[in-house]
Motif scaffolding. Structure first.
Motif, PDB file in Angstrom:
ATOM      1  N   TRP A  25       0.825  -1.206   0.000  1.00  0.00           N
ATOM      2  CA  TRP A  25       0.000   0.000   0.000  1.00  0.00           C
ATOM      3  C   TRP A  25       0.858   1.254   0.000  1.00  0.00           C
ATOM      4  O   TRP A  25       0.490   2.256  -0.616  1.00  0.00           O
ATOM      5  N   LEU A  26       1.993   1.236   0.682  1.00  0.00           N
ATOM      6  CA  LEU A  26       2.842   2.431   0.732  1.00  0.00           C
ATOM      7  C   LEU A  26       3.332   2.835  -0.653  1.00  0.00           C
ATOM      8  O   LEU A  26       3.129   3.988  -1.060  1.00  0.00           O
ATOM      9  N   PRO A  27       3.960   1.938  -1.440  1.00  0.00           N
ATOM     10  CA  PRO A  27       4.367   2.371  -2.779  1.00  0.00           C
ATOM     11  C   PRO A  27       3.177   2.749  -3.668  1.00  0.00           C
ATOM     12  O   PRO A  27       3.278   3.660  -4.496  1.00  0.00           O
ATOM     13  N   ALA A  28       2.031   2.080  -3.480  1.00  0.00           N
ATOM     14  CA  ALA A  28       0.850   2.434  -4.272  1.00  0.00           C
ATOM     15  C   ALA A  28       0.390   3.851  -3.953  1.00  0.00           C
ATOM     16  O   ALA A  28       0.106   4.644  -4.858  1.00  0.00           O
ATOM     17  N   LEU A  29       0.340   4.187  -2.670  1.00  0.00           N
ATOM     18  CA  LEU A  29      -0.081   5.534  -2.272  1.00  0.00           C
ATOM     19  C   LEU A  29       0.929   6.596  -2.715  1.00  0.00           C
ATOM     20  O   LEU A  29       0.534   7.695  -3.114  1.00  0.00           O
ATOM     21  N   VAL A  30       2.206   6.258  -2.675  1.00  0.00           N
ATOM     22  CA  VAL A  30       3.232   7.195  -3.154  1.00  0.00           C
ATOM     23  C   VAL A  30       3.040   7.442  -4.646  1.00  0.00           C
ATOM     24  O   VAL A  30       3.082   8.592  -5.106  1.00  0.00           O
ATOM     25  N   LEU A  31       2.810   6.387  -5.419  1.00  0.00           N
ATOM     26  CA  LEU A  31       2.573   6.557  -6.856  1.00  0.00           C
ATOM     27  C   LEU A  31       1.324   7.394  -7.126  1.00  0.00           C
ATOM     28  O   LEU A  31       1.333   8.262  -8.008  1.00  0.00           O
ATOM     29  N   LEU A  32       0.257   7.140  -6.391  1.00  0.00           N
ATOM     30  CA  LEU A  32      -0.962   7.942  -6.555  1.00  0.00           C
ATOM     31  C   LEU A  32      -0.672   9.414  -6.304  1.00  0.00           C
ATOM     32  O   LEU A  32      -1.120  10.291  -7.061  1.00  0.00           O
ATOM     33  N   ALA A  33       0.089   9.711  -5.246  1.00  0.00           N
ATOM     34  CA  ALA A  33       0.415  11.099  -4.916  1.00  0.00           C
ATOM     35  C   ALA A  33       1.308  11.724  -5.984  1.00  0.00           C
ATOM     36  O   ALA A  33       1.089  12.872  -6.385  1.00  0.00           O
ATOM     37  N   VAL A  34       2.303  10.986  -6.454  1.00  0.00           N
ATOM     38  CA  VAL A  34       3.213  11.520  -7.482  1.00  0.00           C
ATOM     39  C   VAL A  34       2.436  11.820  -8.763  1.00  0.00           C
ATOM     40  O   VAL A  34       2.636  12.875  -9.385  1.00  0.00           O
ATOM     41  N   ILE A  35       1.563  10.915  -9.156  1.00  0.00           N
ATOM     42  CA  ILE A  35       0.743  11.143 -10.359  1.00  0.00           C
ATOM     43  C   ILE A  35      -0.074  12.420 -10.195  1.00  0.00           C
ATOM     44  O   ILE A  35      -0.141  13.261 -11.095  1.00  0.00           O
ATOM     45  N   TRP A  81      -8.391   5.837 -11.224  1.00  0.00           N
ATOM     46  CA  TRP A  81      -7.455   6.912 -10.929  1.00  0.00           C
ATOM     47  C   TRP A  81      -6.964   7.568 -12.226  1.00  0.00           C
ATOM     48  O   TRP A  81      -6.826   8.785 -12.304  1.00  0.00           O
ATOM     49  N   GLY A  82      -6.719   6.764 -13.251  1.00  0.00           N
ATOM     50  CA  GLY A  82      -6.302   7.306 -14.544  1.00  0.00           C
ATOM     51  C   GLY A  82      -7.365   8.209 -15.138  1.00  0.00           C
ATOM     52  O   GLY A  82      -7.061   9.284 -15.667  1.00  0.00           O
ATOM     53  N   ALA A  83      -8.627   7.804 -15.054  1.00  0.00           N
ATOM     54  CA  ALA A  83      -9.723   8.629 -15.578  1.00  0.00           C
ATOM     55  C   ALA A  83      -9.860   9.914 -14.766  1.00  0.00           C
ATOM     56  O   ALA A  83     -10.006  11.003 -15.332  1.00  0.00           O
ATOM     57  N   LEU A  84      -9.794   9.791 -13.444  1.00  0.00           N
ATOM     58  CA  LEU A  84      -9.872  10.971 -12.580  1.00  0.00           C
ATOM     59  C   LEU A  84      -8.721  11.929 -12.869  1.00  0.00           C
ATOM     60  O   LEU A  84      -8.903  13.147 -12.918  1.00  0.00           O
ATOM     61  N   ASP A  85      -7.539  11.377 -13.107  1.00  0.00           N
ATOM     62  CA  ASP A  85      -6.367  12.186 -13.414  1.00  0.00           C
ATOM     63  C   ASP A  85      -6.554  12.950 -14.727  1.00  0.00           C
ATOM     64  O   ASP A  85      -6.207  14.131 -14.822  1.00  0.00           O
TER      65      ASP A  85
END
Length: 121
Positions: free
Chosen positions: A11-21, A72-76
């Motif tokens: 979850w940590l790397p996933a959340l970091v990627l979400l934030a970076v995106i 997340w891609g669509a929201l982005d």
């Protein structure tokens, strides 16, 4: 796609990627030189491959991980439509989807141990 037990440490790397995106999408100028479409699409594909992999490992549920990444891609892309100097693109989202699918698929693969029997397909 095989279902794996969830691994919370992903979850940590996933959340970091979400934030970076999100942070990169909020910037009117992406760091580095301007990307031509094939390189931009490659960046989308690889970013969402990593996100799909992390979410696949974190959730242990391939369909859930894929839906989260694609959402997340669509929201982005919608978010970028409101950022000055950025534009939303369907092609970008398609490469997000493809990358997420490959990442989730890779996350579902199991490595067989040397003494473990692997069932024939």
């Amino acid at each position: 796609m095989n279902r794996r037990p969830p691994q919370r440490r992903w979850w940590l790397p996933a959340l970091v990627l979400l934030a970076v995106i999100w942070v990169l999408s909020s910037s009117p100028d992406t760091p580095g030189p301007p990307l031509v479409h094939p390189l931009d699409w490659l960046a989308h594909f690889l970013t969402y491959l990593a996100l799909g992999f992390c979410l696949g490992r974190a959730t242990g549920r391939p369909l859930t991980a894929l839906v989260l990444a694609v959402w997340w891609g669509a929201l982005d892309e919608v978010h970028q439509a409101f950022v000055p100097g950025r534009e939303a693109g369907l092609a970008d989202w398609v490469f997000d989807l493809l990358g997420a699918f490959v990442g989730v698929t890779l996350a579902g693969r199991r490595r067989a141990l040397p003494d473990e029997e692997v069932p024939e397909p």
